[in-house]
Design an enzyme around this catalytic site. Structure first.
Site, PDB file in Angstrom:
ATOM      1  N   ASN A  33       0.730  -1.251  -0.034  1.00  0.00           N
ATOM      2  CA  ASN A  33       0.072   0.024  -0.095  1.00  0.00           C
ATOM      3  C   ASN A  33       0.820   1.241  -0.140  1.00  0.00           C
ATOM      4  OD1 ASN A  33       0.627   0.720   2.790  1.00  0.00           O
ATOM      5  ND2 ASN A  33      -0.576  -1.122   3.377  1.00  0.00           N
ATOM      6  N   ALA A  70       1.172   1.048  11.815  1.00  0.00           N
ATOM      7  CA  ALA A  70       1.567   0.367  10.617  1.00  0.00           C
ATOM      8  C   ALA A  70       0.239   0.086   9.766  1.00  0.00           C
ATOM      9  CB  ALA A  70       2.191  -0.878  10.981  1.00  0.00           C
ATOM     10  N   LYS A  76     -14.062  -0.757  15.311  1.00  0.00           N
ATOM     11  CA  LYS A  76     -12.595  -1.460  14.924  1.00  0.00           C
ATOM     12  C   LYS A  76     -12.163  -1.714  16.475  1.00  0.00           C
ATOM     13  CE  LYS A  76     -11.319  -0.909  10.190  1.00  0.00           C
ATOM     14  NZ  LYS A  76     -10.050  -0.162   9.440  1.00  0.00           N
ATOM     15  N   LYS A 121      10.625 -15.188 -11.271  1.00  0.00           N
ATOM     16  CA  LYS A 121       9.752 -14.104 -11.939  1.00  0.00           C
ATOM     17  C   LYS A 121       8.632 -14.981 -12.757  1.00  0.00           C
ATOM     18  CE  LYS A 121       9.107 -10.011 -14.475  1.00  0.00           C
ATOM     19  NZ  LYS A 121       9.801  -9.151 -15.383  1.00  0.00           N
ATOM     20  N   ASP A 144      -3.886  -6.706   4.910  1.00  0.00           N
ATOM     21  CA  ASP A 144      -4.824  -7.687   5.410  1.00  0.00           C
ATOM     22  C   ASP A 144      -4.796  -8.958   4.837  1.00  0.00           C
ATOM     23  OD1 ASP A 144      -6.234  -5.767   6.997  1.00  0.00           O
ATOM     24  OD2 ASP A 144      -7.368  -4.813   5.331  1.00  0.00           O
ATOM     25  N   ASP A 183      -4.762 -10.394  12.482  1.00  0.00           N
ATOM     26  CA  ASP A 183      -5.155  -8.918  12.813  1.00  0.00           C
ATOM     27  C   ASP A 183      -4.083  -8.702  14.088  1.00  0.00           C
ATOM     28  OD1 ASP A 183      -5.820  -6.637  14.401  1.00  0.00           O
ATOM     29  OD2 ASP A 183      -7.745  -6.771  13.262  1.00  0.00           O
TER      30      ASP A 183
END
Length: 406
Positions: A208, A273, A336, A287, A277, A304
């Site tokens: 991300n 951080a 959460k 590759k 998920d 989690d």
């Protein structure tokens, strides 16, 4: 970290003087107002114009500069300072400081300065090990002067041994206890930061846009207040400024293992951080080659980390979670926090991921507070204050419970 602090940087005449420019830059980056004092010998190694360009203030070099004396004499300059930092502190300067010699602006100001003093020695190994220098070191230490270094290594003269000036980053870290209240000393905080990389093959990863910068800023802010910090950093997370234990990890599973190991019994665990998920259910070596059309992959769910740490028998005293949301920020974050078993959570918008600005909502216990219009340095200080407040509330609750038992 040093916002509003006024630092006098004294520069002695040694080859390490060129590193004082980087030192001044780091201090200013931390928010300090820096003014420089240079001996005549120092001006042979680095020019006053360089220091003036970096600090925005004229470099002071002459005790008898009448114009400067009318504006701010050495007595006023000494009273202006919150701390005096001398880097490099040469053998000559140490001798003059120890014996009260006042033959230039820096040595004269030293004698009248009542602010904390940090000396960063730098000289040839033979000069450092000379009996006279060691006596001066002892004398100054007994007078309450703080030292950092010198470090051992290759010296400019070609010899090797103790005599190198400490790294500018280490000097900044050593200055923090002289300027910042050490109200977190004795605590252990664990902070995770940055993204994780979930490998597909030896080239491609699932990740991300998180940079990890905010987690590092928060870790630095805690360490500056005396905390023993363990920073668990994902890939490409920026270098921390303060001294701390840093563990570099790559995947979510790596981060889980490190967090579980180091957060046991910690005072605070802060999960900044942006952990993936999911990870690839199957990975390939080498590759993977391009196919002739669409490719389908299977993803497996990662553990989690916050929920796992919060559920440990020897969990940290406080578990602080983070939630990056696209909408319904407060409601999603509250949900959460309850599901994960966290003590507090900070919700921010995904549009700010990777930016220099910070904003969001703090949910801790029954409180809801909004932070806006801040850069990330300010936001780190804002969050640190709320974590400290939670610690105080916990102590009050424990005291009340003990009183009921009695």
């Amino acid at each position: 970290m040093f916002s509003g602090k006024r630092i006098l940087l004294g520069i002695g005449g040694g080859i390490a003087a060129y590193r004082s420019a980087e030192l001044a830059r780091l201090l200013i980056k931390q928010g300090a107002d820096v003014r420089t004092l240079m001996t005549r010998s120092a001006c042979q190694f680095i020019t006053p114009m360089t220091m003036e360009a970096l600090t925005g203030e004229a470099a002071h070099t002459d005790l008898f500069d009448l114009t400067a004396e009318r504006e701010m004499g050495h007595i006023q300059l000494a009273r202006w300072a919150d701390a005096l930092l001398v880097a490099p502190a040469t053998a000559d300067l140490m001798a003059k400081f120890a014996h009260g010699v006042c033959d230039n602006l820096l040595t004269t100001l030293f004698q009248v300065c009542q602010a904390p003093v940090l000396l960063a020695p730098a000289m040839n190994v033979s000069m450092w090990e000379a009996p006279a220098t060691q006596r001066n070191f002892t004398t100054l230490s007994e007078q309450g002067m703080r030292f950092i270094g010198p470090e051992a290594g290759q010296l400019a003269c070609g010899e090797s041994g103790p005599g190198r000036m400490s790294e500018p980053q280490a000097i900044v870290a050593a200055l923090a206890p002289l300027l910042i209240k050490q109200d977190l000393r004795g605590q252990h905080w664990v902070v995770n930061a940055g993204p994780t990389w979930e490998a597909w093959d030896d080239v491609r990863v699932l990740s991300n846009r998180a940079s990890g910068r905010f987690g590092v800023l928060l870790a630095d802010a805690a360490a500056a207040r005396g905390t023993r910090v363990t920073l668990i950093a994902g890939p490409r997370v920026p270098q921390n400024e303060q001294q701390m234990e840093r563990i570099n990890v790559t995947s979510a599973q790596d981060m889980l293992q490190s967090c579980q190991q180091h957060a046991r019994g910690a005072d605070v665990f802060v999960a900044t951080a942006a952990v993936s998920d999911y990870r690839f259910a199957e990975t390939a070596s080498g590759k993977l080659k391009r196919g002739n059309g669409e490719m389908t992959v299977r993803l497996a769910e990662n553990t989690d980390i916050v929920a796992h740490i919060a559920a440990m028998q020897d969990r940290p005293k406080l578990v602080i979670a983070f939630a990056a949301e696209a909408d319904s920020h407060v409601d999603s974050a509250r949900d959460k926090m309850q599901k994960k078993g966290a003590d507090a959570i900070f919700a921010n918008d995904i549009s700010r991921m990777g930016s220099d600005e910070g904003a969001g909502w703090w949910l801790g216990g029954d409180s809801l507070e909004q932070a806006e219009g801040m850069n990330k340095v300010q936001l780190a200080a804002w969050l640190l204050a709320r974590i400290k407040r939670m610690q105080g509330e916990d102590m009050q609750t424990k005291d009340a419970n003990e009183g009921e038992k009695v």
